[in-house]
Design an enzyme around this catalytic site. Structure first.
Site, PDB file in Angstrom:
ATOM      1  N   ARG A   1       7.503  -6.854 -36.335  1.00 19.53           N
ATOM      2  CA  ARG A   1       6.840  -7.076 -35.003  1.00 19.53           C
ATOM      3  C   ARG A   1       5.626  -7.949 -34.981  1.00 19.53           C
ATOM      4  O   ARG A   1       4.553  -7.379 -35.206  1.00 19.53           O
ATOM      5  CB  ARG A   1       6.665  -5.620 -34.413  1.00 19.53           C
TER       6      ARG A   1
ATOM      7  N   ARG B   1       8.536  -2.491 -39.663  1.00 21.42           N
ATOM      8  CA  ARG B   1       9.048  -1.256 -39.320  1.00 21.42           C
ATOM      9  C   ARG B   1      10.303  -1.235 -40.695  1.00 21.42           C
ATOM     10  O   ARG B   1      11.128  -1.985 -40.736  1.00 21.42           O
ATOM     11  CB  ARG B   1       9.659  -1.222 -38.021  1.00 21.42           C
TER      12      ARG B   1
ATOM     13  N   LYS C   1       0.254   9.274 -37.048  1.00 21.15           N
ATOM     14  CA  LYS C   1      -0.931   8.523 -37.490  1.00 21.15           C
ATOM     15  C   LYS C   1      -1.479   9.409 -38.719  1.00 21.15           C
ATOM     16  O   LYS C   1      -1.753   8.638 -39.622  1.00 21.15           O
ATOM     17  CB  LYS C   1      -2.003   8.521 -36.207  1.00 21.15           C
TER      18      LYS C   1
ATOM     19  N   LYS D   1      -8.143   3.516 -32.947  1.00 14.88           N
ATOM     20  CA  LYS D   1      -6.841   4.004 -32.190  1.00 14.88           C
ATOM     21  C   LYS D   1      -6.784   5.608 -31.780  1.00 14.88           C
ATOM     22  O   LYS D   1      -7.535   6.203 -32.725  1.00 14.88           O
ATOM     23  CB  LYS D   1      -5.503   3.523 -33.011  1.00 14.88           C
TER      24      LYS D   1
ATOM     25  N   GLU E   1       1.481   3.826 -40.696  1.00 14.52           N
ATOM     26  CA  GLU E   1       1.907   4.834 -39.604  1.00 14.52           C
ATOM     27  C   GLU E   1       3.225   5.383 -40.255  1.00 14.52           C
ATOM     28  O   GLU E   1       3.936   4.478 -41.113  1.00 14.52           O
ATOM     29  CB  GLU E   1       2.187   4.523 -38.243  1.00 14.52           C
TER      30      GLU E   1
ATOM     31  N   ARG F   1      -1.910  -6.637 -31.293  1.00 18.05           N
ATOM     32  CA  ARG F   1      -0.691  -5.646 -31.483  1.00 18.05           C
ATOM     33  C   ARG F   1       0.516  -6.125 -31.592  1.00 18.05           C
ATOM     34  O   ARG F   1       1.193  -7.115 -30.903  1.00 18.05           O
ATOM     35  CB  ARG F   1      -0.535  -4.598 -30.269  1.00 18.05           C
TER      36      ARG F   1
ATOM     37  N   ASN G   1       6.309   7.236 -38.695  1.00 13.95           N
ATOM     38  CA  ASN G   1       7.077   7.421 -37.539  1.00 13.95           C
ATOM     39  C   ASN G   1       8.262   8.490 -37.700  1.00 13.95           C
ATOM     40  O   ASN G   1       9.281   8.195 -38.528  1.00 13.95           O
ATOM     41  CB  ASN G   1       7.756   6.452 -36.958  1.00 13.95           C
TER      42      ASN G   1
ATOM     43  N   ASP H   1       5.546   2.205 -41.088  1.00 12.88           N
ATOM     44  CA  ASP H   1       5.118   1.032 -40.579  1.00 12.88           C
ATOM     45  C   ASP H   1       3.941   0.372 -41.495  1.00 12.88           C
ATOM     46  O   ASP H   1       3.013   1.007 -41.969  1.00 12.88           O
ATOM     47  CB  ASP H   1       4.093   1.016 -39.221  1.00 12.88           C
TER      48      ASP H   1
END
Length: 319
Positions: A230, A215, A130, A165, A286, A238, A288, A278
């Site tokens: 997504r 992604r 994050k 979050k 984000e 979400r 990852n 993301d």
């Protein structure tokens, strides 16, 4: 690349793999197809005794091509030093909890022993998924990291509609949306910040989430040409697949490419062979680095062979 390599995957239990979508499985399958030898262990199997190298109780495996419950065969097991392998791939799923943190320290010692570890253990620690976006403010929506509830209230008053979050969440867990009326803002803040003891992240709500949380995979500094959007379903905000989102592969947009091309070389130079960015709309949400996924979904929907691109990059790094 001359000669087969021996690859050790540090991952979750093999028996828990969902091979229809598991990215680590797709890496193993492509590596074995090329003649590389596969071994696996879990972080709990790592051992470091003073004066010696980092070792693990390792399972040598062969992929069988079978179904979800017989997809591999164990051909042997032994305590082995990680430096004996040509590459060690850290693929343990989040959360990045204390045990994950300790595992990165053991893997870093294995590097000092002579092991090649991907992604770099130091880079895993230096890029909390994050917080890592805060290094690149030109690509993010207004974002606040704090444990102060009054700061959260001021941020909400400024931006009207926000997302809150936890910093250590995964799969969409613990994400809340608060509208302009501020309904339940105090209670949500107390829940996430543990009465002021835990830091959280607050971001301006990005309406483009309706079109999906994309992604974008970056391998050795280069973007995969397709993302997996997504898309939230029903009343969800979400898009995470773990939260019921629908995955739709699509070509990278100009903005996706801009972000990936700017961050890719920087992150690759720090030892991050594989990164999952993301992106919602035009903003980065984000970075990852622990165990990026979506290889199989993109490959199946577009025909672009993501596992092959990854193993190409791994072989090049080992050459």
């Amino acid at each position: 690349m001359p000669g087969p390599k021996t690859l050790l995957f540090v991952a979750d239990p093999l028996e828990a793999f969902k091979i229809a979508k598991d990215t680590t499985f797709s890496m193993m399958r492509e590596a074995q197809r090329r003649g590389h030898r596969i071994a696996a262990c879990e972080p709990r199997h790592l051992v470091w005794r003073s004066g010696g190298p980092v070792q693990a109780m390792v399972r040598d495996i062969e992929l069988t091509g079978g179904g979800p419950y017989d997809w591999f065969r164990e051909t042997g097991s032994a305590m082995r030093a990680l430096k004996e392998f040509d590459a060690v791939l850290m693929r343990k799923d989040p959360p990045f909890d204390p045990e994950y943190f300790y595992a990165t320290h053991l893997l870093q010692q294995a590097e000092r022993d002579g092991a090649r570890v991907f992604n770099s253990p130091r880079a895993l620690r230096d890029h909390p998924e994050k917080l890592a976006i805060m290094e690149f403010p030109q690509f993010v929506s207004p974002t606040l990291v704090t444990r102060d509830p009054e700061a959260v209230r001021r941020f909400h008053a400024e931006h009207g509609e926000i997302i809150l979050k936890p910093l250590d969440g995964m799969g969409g867990m613990g994400i809340f949306r608060v509208g302009p009326d501020g309904l339940n803002l105090g209670s949500i803040t107390e829940t996430l910040n543990g009465q002021g003891t835990t830091t959280l992240m607050v971001q301006k709500f990005v309406p483009a989430i309706a079109q999906g949380d994309k992604r974008v995979l970056v391998i050795a500094g280069r973007p995969v040409p397709f993302s997996l959007a997504r898309i939230p379903q029903g009343s969800e905000i979400r898009g995470n697949l773990a939260a019921g989102g629908k995955g739709v592969a699509q070509p990278l947009s100009a903005r996706d490419l801009e972000i990936a091309n700017a961050l890719g070389p920087v992150l690759a130079a720090r030892g991050l062979l594989l990164v999952g960015l993301d992106v919602i709309g035009d903003v980065l949400t984000e970075i990852n680095v622990t165990s990026p996924t979506c290889f199989q979904e993109i490959t199946q929907q577009t025909g672009f062979d993501v596992p092959a691109m990854f193993v190409d990059a791994l072989e090049a790094a080992l050459a």
